[in-house]
Design a protein around this motif. Structure first.
Motif, mmCIF file in Angstrom:
data_model
loop_
_atom_site.group_PDB
_atom_site.id
_atom_site.type_symbol
_atom_site.label_atom_id
_atom_site.label_comp_id
_atom_site.label_asym_id
_atom_site.label_seq_id
_atom_site.Cartn_x
_atom_site.Cartn_y
_atom_site.Cartn_z
ATOM 1 N N SER A 161 0.784 -0.981 0.040
ATOM 2 C CA SER A 161 0.082 -0.191 -0.159
ATOM 3 C C SER A 161 0.772 1.355 0.090
ATOM 4 O O SER A 161 1.624 1.569 0.878
ATOM 5 C CB SER A 161 -1.147 -0.036 1.280
ATOM 6 N N HIS A 164 -0.237 3.576 2.606
ATOM 7 C CA HIS A 164 0.298 3.159 4.184
ATOM 8 C C HIS A 164 1.804 3.354 4.374
ATOM 9 O O HIS A 164 2.185 3.856 5.438
ATOM 10 C CB HIS A 164 -0.033 1.859 4.253
ATOM 11 N N GLU A 191 -4.187 2.915 -2.122
ATOM 12 C CA GLU A 191 -5.146 2.264 -1.326
ATOM 13 C C GLU A 191 -6.576 1.999 -2.181
ATOM 14 O O GLU A 191 -7.311 1.083 -2.000
ATOM 15 C CB GLU A 191 -5.566 3.006 -0.087
ATOM 16 N N ILE A 194 -6.557 -1.233 -4.156
ATOM 17 C CA ILE A 194 -6.466 -2.515 -3.135
ATOM 18 C C ILE A 194 -7.488 -3.158 -2.636
ATOM 19 O O ILE A 194 -8.409 -2.302 -2.231
ATOM 20 C CB ILE A 194 -5.673 -2.178 -2.027
ATOM 21 N N VAL A 197 -6.996 -6.464 2.438
ATOM 22 C CA VAL A 197 -6.063 -6.177 3.302
ATOM 23 C C VAL A 197 -6.001 -7.138 4.375
ATOM 24 O O VAL A 197 -6.966 -7.575 5.106
ATOM 25 C CB VAL A 197 -6.015 -4.988 4.024
ATOM 26 N N TRP A 240 -0.929 -6.674 1.307
ATOM 27 C CA TRP A 240 -2.051 -6.106 0.535
ATOM 28 C C TRP A 240 -2.024 -6.879 -0.677
ATOM 29 O O TRP A 240 -1.004 -7.148 -1.481
ATOM 30 C CB TRP A 240 -1.794 -4.586 0.300
ATOM 31 N N ARG A 242 -4.442 -7.087 -4.729
ATOM 32 C CA ARG A 242 -5.641 -6.633 -5.621
ATOM 33 C C ARG A 242 -6.264 -7.953 -6.191
ATOM 34 O O ARG A 242 -5.415 -8.608 -7.165
ATOM 35 C CB ARG A 242 -4.902 -5.524 -6.730
#
Length: 257
Positions: A161, A164, A191, A194, A197, A240, A242
């Motif tokens: 991320s 993050h 983010e 994504i 998490v 993380w 996707r």
């Protein structure tokens, strides 16, 4: 029991992006398989760490075996392609380098493993390979095609991320330049892209042990090995992803295992 296959470019990549979900999956009784594209022969190792006559590729293979065992993998499949080196390096021009291998050829080899294992979930990298490394980018292309060939139902792009990481850097100005990725503006995914998490803070002991297993890669792991537990959880306590072909607005806290 489900089967999780994690496809990575080099020995040691598994710790950063999927080590936690691997350990969690194994602890839940699922089968975990790691496939590595290259031998990592172009990595940098501390001077004097190799034994006489020992190659870096040989040492990294043993380190990978130790690391993946700590993370719960029951099988490691090396594809033995040549390391392509960092983006812009002369090794990028090697015809045998993984970044130059025909995608269909490499995908067929990976797909054979996916079919043999009846993989339920495959993890690869995002299209930029996290930070633009040619081998990571090729893992994305090969992984996407292999999943199509093998009919894997769930494909997840492992990423960091970006937001993050930027927050962590702002909150921890004492962190040295060594801990920063090459270009935060192009590192990982925002983010907003994504979908998944995963909190892996409960398996941080395994992730730290896996870092220690990669002694030749101290340049990558060194800044983190002696971090206090709370800081280590800040950096590595989330993983993380996707999900490819995810419905709009999807938000998950685990892989479908």
């Amino acid at each position: 029991m489900s089967v999780l296959v994690c496809f990575h470019a080099h020995p040691d990549d598994e710790v950063f992006t999927t080590g936690g979900v691997m350990r969690q999956a194994a602890d839940a009784g699922h089968r975990v398989v790691v496939v590595t594209a290259t031998d990592g022969a172009l990595g940098e190792a501390p001077e004097g760490i190799l034994s006489e006559g020992e190659s870096l590729a040989e040492r990294r293979r043993r380190e990978l075996e130790n690391s993946t065992r700590l993370l719960g993998a029951t099988r490691v499949v090396p594809l033995h392609y040549a390391d392509s080196g960092m983006a812009g390096s002369p090794e990028n021009g090697n015809p045998a380098a993984f970044c130059n291998i025909d995608v269909e050829e490499a995908a067929a080899r990976l797909a054979a493993v996916l079919v043999e294992e009846a993989a339920d979930v495959l993890t690869i990298y995002d299209p930029n390979g996290g930070y633009g490394h040619p081998d990571h980018v090729q893992v994305h292309h090969v992984g996407v095609r292999a999943a199509e060939m093998a009919g894997v139902p769930h494909v997840y792009e492992a990423a960091v991320s970006r937001d993050h990481l930027q927050r962590l850097m702002a909150l921890n100005p004492e962190w040295s330049e060594e801990t920063q990725p090459p270009d935060l503006d192009a590192f990982g995914l925002p983010e907003s892209e994504i979908t998944t998490v995963v909190d892996v803070s409960g398996v941080m002991d395994a992730k730290r042990a896996a870092m220690h297993a990669h002694a030749t890669q101290i340049g990558d792991f060194g800044p983190f090995l002696h971090m206090p537990d709370d800081q280590l959880r800040e950096v590595f306590g989330l993983e993380w992803f996707r999900r490819r072909d995810a419905p709009t607005g999807l938000s998950e806290s685990s892989l479908p295992l």
